[in-house]
Design an enzyme around this catalytic site. Structure first.
Site, short mmCIF file in Angstrom:
data_model
loop_
_atom_site.label_atom_id
_atom_site.label_comp_id
_atom_site.label_asym_id
_atom_site.label_seq_id
_atom_site.Cartn_x
_atom_site.Cartn_y
_atom_site.Cartn_z
N LYS A 286 -12.07 0.41 -14.69
CA LYS A 286 -12.61 -0.88 -14.24
C LYS A 286 -12.88 -1.81 -15.42
O LYS A 286 -12.67 -3.03 -15.33
CB LYS A 286 -13.87 -0.67 -13.40
CG LYS A 286 -13.58 -0.02 -12.03
CD LYS A 286 -12.52 -0.78 -11.26
CE LYS A 286 -12.43 -0.39 -9.79
NZ LYS A 286 -11.27 -1.05 -9.12
N VAL B 129 1.72 1.10 -6.51
CA VAL B 129 1.54 0.06 -7.52
C VAL B 129 1.67 0.57 -8.96
O VAL B 129 1.82 -0.21 -9.88
CB VAL B 129 0.19 -0.70 -7.37
CG1 VAL B 129 0.13 -1.45 -6.05
CG2 VAL B 129 -1.00 0.23 -7.54
N TYR C 94 -13.02 6.32 -13.95
CA TYR C 94 -13.16 5.14 -13.08
C TYR C 94 -13.83 3.98 -13.83
O TYR C 94 -13.26 2.87 -13.86
CB TYR C 94 -13.93 5.54 -11.82
CG TYR C 94 -14.03 4.46 -10.77
CD1 TYR C 94 -12.97 4.18 -9.92
CD2 TYR C 94 -15.20 3.72 -10.62
CE1 TYR C 94 -13.07 3.19 -8.95
CE2 TYR C 94 -15.31 2.74 -9.65
CZ TYR C 94 -14.24 2.47 -8.82
OH TYR C 94 -14.35 1.48 -7.86
N ASP D 225 0.86 -1.20 0.00
CA ASP D 225 0.00 0.00 0.00
C ASP D 225 0.88 1.23 0.00
O ASP D 225 2.06 1.16 0.34
CB ASP D 225 -0.93 -0.03 1.23
CG ASP D 225 -2.22 0.75 1.00
OD1 ASP D 225 -2.15 1.93 0.61
OD2 ASP D 225 -3.29 0.17 1.21
N1 LIG Z 1 -15.96 0.93 -1.93
C1 LIG Z 1 -16.73 0.61 -2.97
O1 LIG Z 1 -17.95 0.90 -3.00
C2 LIG Z 1 -16.14 -0.12 -4.14
C3 LIG Z 1 -17.03 -0.66 -5.08
C4 LIG Z 1 -16.51 -1.33 -6.17
C5 LIG Z 1 -15.15 -1.47 -6.30
N2 LIG Z 1 -14.30 -0.94 -5.37
C6 LIG Z 1 -12.87 -1.11 -5.56
O2 LIG Z 1 -12.35 -1.84 -4.47
C7 LIG Z 1 -10.98 -1.53 -4.31
C8 LIG Z 1 -10.73 -1.17 -2.85
O3 LIG Z 1 -11.51 -0.02 -2.56
P1 LIG Z 1 -11.91 0.40 -1.08
O4 LIG Z 1 -13.31 0.85 -1.16
O5 LIG Z 1 -11.52 -0.65 -0.13
O6 LIG Z 1 -11.00 1.70 -0.92
P2 LIG Z 1 -10.03 2.22 0.23
O7 LIG Z 1 -9.72 3.64 -0.10
O8 LIG Z 1 -10.59 1.92 1.57
O9 LIG Z 1 -8.71 1.34 0.00
C9 LIG Z 1 -7.92 1.53 -1.14
C10 LIG Z 1 -6.47 1.34 -0.75
O10 LIG Z 1 -5.68 1.45 -1.94
C11 LIG Z 1 -4.51 2.15 -1.62
N3 LIG Z 1 -3.93 2.75 -2.81
C12 LIG Z 1 -4.45 3.73 -3.58
N4 LIG Z 1 -3.59 4.04 -4.56
C13 LIG Z 1 -2.51 3.23 -4.42
C14 LIG Z 1 -1.30 3.08 -5.12
N5 LIG Z 1 -1.00 3.85 -6.18
N6 LIG Z 1 -0.41 2.15 -4.69
C15 LIG Z 1 -0.69 1.38 -3.61
N7 LIG Z 1 -1.82 1.48 -2.91
C16 LIG Z 1 -2.73 2.40 -3.30
C17 LIG Z 1 -4.98 3.21 -0.61
O11 LIG Z 1 -3.88 3.73 0.13
C18 LIG Z 1 -5.96 2.43 0.22
O12 LIG Z 1 -5.33 1.83 1.34
C19 LIG Z 1 -10.69 -0.38 -5.29
O13 LIG Z 1 -10.12 -0.92 -6.46
C20 LIG Z 1 -12.06 0.17 -5.60
O14 LIG Z 1 -12.10 0.78 -6.86
C21 LIG Z 1 -14.77 -0.27 -4.28
#
Ligand SMILES: NC(=O)c1ccc[n+]([C@@H]2O[C@H](COP(=O)([O-])OP(=O)(O)OC[C@H]3O[C@@H](n4cnc5c(N)ncnc54)[C@H](O)[C@@H]3O)[C@@H](O)[C@H]2O)c1
Length: 263
Positions: free
Chosen positions: A161, A66, A157, A39
């Site tokens: 995806k 990443v 976004y 992270d």
């Molecule tokens: N929360 C939702 O409703 C939802 C729905 C569909 C998909 N998603 C996807 O699920 C995944 C996780 O989302 P979440 O809701 O847990 O978000 P979150 O913000 O709680 O967690 C995301 C994590 O990714 C890390 N991150 C961001 N950019 C980064 C980088 N360049 N290198 C390394 N780490 C990085 C952040 O520091 C964070 O810890 C994402 O891909 C998001 O698009 C989320």
């Protein structure tokens, strides 16, 4: 729940928050030997809580962007030096709210570099280690229902995806000959820091008000997404590859995306 995850370390990008963190907790509870959180800046307090709960030997936190291919490859190589990699979960992600008329190239890069390039770079690094040691591997990417409907003001976004889903299918076919499975989950709305932040801009409905867009009438907890990720990582899903599994509480059958616009 227990999962047959093989031996070694499961890499979880974005593992310091939201769905990634819930996945780390579920995997460590459910039989993983060890998890490596990859992270941007893993919060030391969160890591301390995990090590207290699961033991120092079972959790490692690695600061890594990443989107940086060299950084990803050296980070994953440092984990591979300590033993086998059992699987990879690509949860790192970010959102951007901006009208399509105002988007710039750097906005597109901001999203594509994390979601698409980031998922590819970590997958490359893990796959190289599996191929070198002639062991099978498994990757789970995280897409979103956003790839399937028109989401006003969020264009990069959904494109990112959709890119993750294309990446999932292609890598699944290209790497099947080395026994590497590649799948994705596509969550609906999940209660997480990302979603709380993403719903802050003016004109965007708060999370509580999008519950009715899901047939189940509520948003998901991060652990409900983690459960499906863990299944796809485990040998219980050994004949599943190249697929995107909706974990959306029936979002895709409600066809109600116009409600996304605030009144
Ligand atoms: N929360 C939702 O409703 C939802 C729905 C569909 C998909 N998603 C996807 O699920 C995944 C996780 O989302 P979440 O809701 O847990 O978000 P979150 O913000 O709680 O967690 C995301 C994590 O990714 C890390 N991150 C961001 N950019 C980064 C980088 N360049 N290198 C390394 N780490 C990085 C952040 O520091 C964070 O810890 C994402 O891909 C998001 O698009 C989320």
């Amino acid at each position: 729940m227990t999962f047959d995850l093989g031996s070694g370390t499961v890499l979880v990008t974005g593992g310091a928050s939201g769905i990634g963190l819930a996945t780390v907790e579920l995997l460590l509870d459910g039989g993983a030997d060890r998890c490596a959180i990859i992270d941007l800046n893993p919060d030391p307090q969160i890591i301390a809580q995990l090590t207290e709960r699961f033991g120092d030997a079972r959790v490692v936190a690695l600061a890594c962007n990443v989107s940086d291919q060299d950084e990803v490859h050296s980070t994953v190589a440092s984990v591979a030096e300590t033993g086998e990699i059992a699987g990879l979960v690509n949860c790192a992600g970010t959102l951007l709210a901006k009208p399509s008329l105002e988007l710039t190239l750097s906005d597109l890069h901001r999203l594509f570099d994390v979601h698409v390039a980031g998922s590819l770079f970590t997958a490359q690094a893990a796959a190289r280690s599996w191929i070198a040691s002639s062991t099978p591997g498994v990757i789970v990417n995280v897409s979103s229902v956003a790839s399937t409907f028109g989401w006003p003001g969020r264009l990069p976004y959904p494109i990112a995806k959709a890119g993750i889903e294309a990446l999932t299918r292609t890598l699944a076919v290209e790497w099947a000959r080395w026994g590497i499975r590649v799948n994705a989950v596509a969550p609906g709305s999940v209660d997480s820091p990302l979603m709380a932040e993403g719903r802050r801009p003016a004109g965007v409905k708060p999370l509580a008000e999008v519950a009715d867009r899901h047939a189940l009438g509520r948003v998901a907890s991060a652990s409900e997404i983690a459960a499906v990720i863990a299944f796809l990582l485990s040998t219980q899903s050994s004949f599943v590859t190249g697929t995107v599994v909706p974990v959306d509480g029936g979002f895709n059958i409600t066809k109600d995306s116009a409600k996304e616009l605030a009144q």
